[in-house]
Design an enzyme around this catalytic site. Sequence first.
Site, PDB file in Angstrom:
ATOM      1  N   GLU A 138      -2.681   8.016   7.642  1.00  0.00           N
ATOM      2  CA  GLU A 138      -3.596   8.773   6.787  1.00  0.00           C
ATOM      3  C   GLU A 138      -4.515   9.589   7.674  1.00  0.00           C
ATOM      4  O   GLU A 138      -4.860   9.155   8.772  1.00  0.00           O
ATOM      5  CB  GLU A 138      -4.506   7.820   5.985  1.00  0.00           C
ATOM      6  CG  GLU A 138      -3.901   7.270   4.740  1.00  0.00           C
ATOM      7  CD  GLU A 138      -4.877   6.337   4.022  1.00  0.00           C
ATOM      8  OE1 GLU A 138      -5.978   6.074   4.554  1.00  0.00           O
ATOM      9  OE2 GLU A 138      -4.518   5.874   2.939  1.00  0.00           O
TER      10      GLU A 138
ATOM     11  N   ARG B 228      -7.904  -7.638  -9.627  1.00  0.00           N
ATOM     12  CA  ARG B 228      -8.651  -8.869  -9.882  1.00  0.00           C
ATOM     13  C   ARG B 228     -10.095  -8.513 -10.201  1.00  0.00           C
ATOM     14  O   ARG B 228     -10.484  -7.358 -10.093  1.00  0.00           O
ATOM     15  CB  ARG B 228      -8.622  -9.763  -8.645  1.00  0.00           C
ATOM     16  CG  ARG B 228      -9.080  -8.975  -7.422  1.00  0.00           C
ATOM     17  CD  ARG B 228      -9.300  -9.815  -6.221  1.00  0.00           C
ATOM     18  NE  ARG B 228      -9.368  -9.021  -5.005  1.00  0.00           N
ATOM     19  CZ  ARG B 228     -10.412  -8.334  -4.585  1.00  0.00           C
ATOM     20  NH1 ARG B 228     -11.523  -8.327  -5.296  1.00  0.00           N
ATOM     21  NH2 ARG B 228     -10.382  -7.644  -3.466  1.00  0.00           N
TER      22      ARG B 228
ATOM     23  N   LYS C 251       0.808  -1.215   0.000  1.00  0.00           N
ATOM     24  CA  LYS C 251       0.000   0.000   0.000  1.00  0.00           C
ATOM     25  C   LYS C 251       0.846   1.272   0.000  1.00  0.00           C
ATOM     26  O   LYS C 251       0.441   2.293  -0.551  1.00  0.00           O
ATOM     27  CB  LYS C 251      -0.949   0.018   1.207  1.00  0.00           C
ATOM     28  CG  LYS C 251      -1.802  -1.239   1.370  1.00  0.00           C
ATOM     29  CD  LYS C 251      -2.683  -1.532   0.177  1.00  0.00           C
ATOM     30  CE  LYS C 251      -3.456  -2.828   0.366  1.00  0.00           C
ATOM     31  NZ  LYS C 251      -3.853  -3.455  -0.888  1.00  0.00           N
TER      32      LYS C 251
ATOM     33  N   HIS D 106     -15.755  -3.415   7.550  1.00  0.00           N
ATOM     34  CA  HIS D 106     -14.993  -3.418   6.293  1.00  0.00           C
ATOM     35  C   HIS D 106     -15.470  -4.476   5.319  1.00  0.00           C
ATOM     36  O   HIS D 106     -14.803  -4.785   4.346  1.00  0.00           O
ATOM     37  CB  HIS D 106     -13.484  -3.566   6.553  1.00  0.00           C
ATOM     38  CG  HIS D 106     -12.976  -2.570   7.542  1.00  0.00           C
ATOM     39  ND1 HIS D 106     -12.860  -1.235   7.246  1.00  0.00           N
ATOM     40  CD2 HIS D 106     -12.613  -2.705   8.838  1.00  0.00           C
ATOM     41  CE1 HIS D 106     -12.419  -0.601   8.317  1.00  0.00           C
ATOM     42  NE2 HIS D 106     -12.272  -1.455   9.291  1.00  0.00           N
TER      43      HIS D 106
END
Lengths: 501, 154
Positions: free
Chosen positions: A204, A296, A116, A239
């Site tokens: 973040e 994907r 990431k 999530h």
Amino acid sequence: MVSKVLVANRGEIACRILRACNEAGLSSVAIYAANDATSMFLELADQAVLLEGETIGETYLDQQQILAIAKATGADAIHPGFGFLSERADFARAVGEAGLQWVGPSPEAIEQMGDKMTARITMRAAGVPVIPGEEIEQEEESEALAAIESASHRVGYPLLLKASSGGGGKGMRAVHSPEDLIESAKGARREAIAAFGDGRVYIERLLTGSKHVEIQVLADRHGRTVHLGERECSVQRRHQKVFEEAPCATMTAELREAMGQAAVAAAEAVSYEGAGTVEFLLAPTGEFFFLEMNTRIQVEHPVTELVTGVDLVREQLRIAAGEPMSCGPLMIRGHAIEVRLYAEDAENNFLPAIGPLAVFRPPEGPGVRLDTGVREGDSVTPNYDPMLAKLIVWAPSRTEALQRMRRALDEFVVLGTTTNIRFLRELCDEPEVVTGHTDTTTIDRLWPDGWSPSVPRSIEDAALMSAAVGESAGLHRTRSAVTGTSSGPVSPFATLHRRFP
Amino acid sequence: MHHQFRSPDGPIEVTVARQGESWYLGSLEATPMSDGRLRILNDDGTVMFAHLVKVGDVWWVHVQGHTFKLERVEPGASDTDDGGGLTAPMPGKVLQVLVDVGQSVSAGTTLMVLEAMKMEHRIVAANDGTVTAVHFGAGDQVEQGVALLALEES
């Protein structure tokens, strides 16, 4: 050239891919673990080969065994589906080295997007907006903690710590005040090391009240990289996406074009090939920020298929075979919604459920699509993900799509295993969902203390009566009409009593 | 005919009466259909269709988008026997059994550890007492709601 595809997956997505192979006139090979020997996806393949081994690691994740089966069966391509080996660069590389075609992007693209921090740096360089924050390159704990502390002043609170190798919420911590920073950072690193063997985390800013909006992209080897508009997947529980739709209710043509261009730039920055999804957070201000790219096919791809008319899995196969993609200019028509049916007990903190699918009767009628890997008579076991099916509807407008989804969910009968069908049905009535003003905190805000259904008394009485008639008439023994033997006046004592201890 | 069911709100007794092919409860009239469903007529003329199937002792019923699990209580059975609360909260696998039959335990003692969907769940004694039965061993699969152990309060 692709003529025979091995599908390295199981369940619903294996069915989806195998059907696409059949339609494209390609031969297909399914692989399966012993506990999948009677699963539906095997029946959709030209041949099915048993994987030796017990655990998922020894079966669906065993790269060498899968490559050996591909060789033995003469397959010339491998489609990984989602999950399992789909985002494993080492497997994509091994497939290529074995002389087979990988249905997906290059191993380098998977690696660049899989880490990431690397992805953030690559995206910034490509001019794609990323969430304000900082990468922490230090690996040694005390150095990393010092760097996190120093970065936190520049990023500001509330902030989010995320594992660079992360996914699925692991190694992630929201920090609301400076006192909690060091403990949270230690925890995130510990979790990341345990789950991924890599403790690197980045910071973040935490953007509350944001929507999760993702852009579908397709890229072929003939120089074309296009976007197919957005999907909104804000309604999530821990999530885990629950309710997905296209288009996003609050989208404008200008914003779609800007996000689409950013997604295309992201794909081109890693020389992407095939189908991929660029995920963004869309803030209430209208600003959007790159979250990550999934290299994907995605679970929620059908909503894009229904509104664009593009068969994404067929395009994947076409692109892998070296042909140009077949889709023309982007056209978005009507509205599509997908819900994920899980074998889980929504009333009991969504605990996974198992049991027989004694009755499994999906809805039918106009605008209804069901993607599933199970049928009546199967059993839900604890071996795999508890997703039973994806129910997708299309209608000319968002309002009609919601009406159609309510109708379809009311028709859906699953008995013998607890499912979240009723939860999904009541979700469709929530004002936020009705107006389209959902964000990633919607479910937590609507049901902070857990969910329970609201059942009209008359329906409950009908259900109790049904069970009593079933027992009295022996319907569980015959499952056919009872033959009348006795008759007489209706008893005045036909009643219903409740006792509450 | 009279039946008792266990529902989340407590026991419910239901008496249905039969006349010919149909069954009656209050203002509802139910007629079995050839595919095993029930056609239920309200006295206002509206109609509902119920899917039903019995799995073990539990009747699963679907009516108009609502699904019900109604456990039939055999006539004469005690409805207070819930295993002292020591039932599996979810389907899963027994990881560890930490007590033996006859062992005295105090409230809060972990008796068994279950695993389901990668989460661990501890089965804990609610009271002081003596373990009178252990129904499963390590490695066994258990279904939701089954009694795992029995504890006699001391």
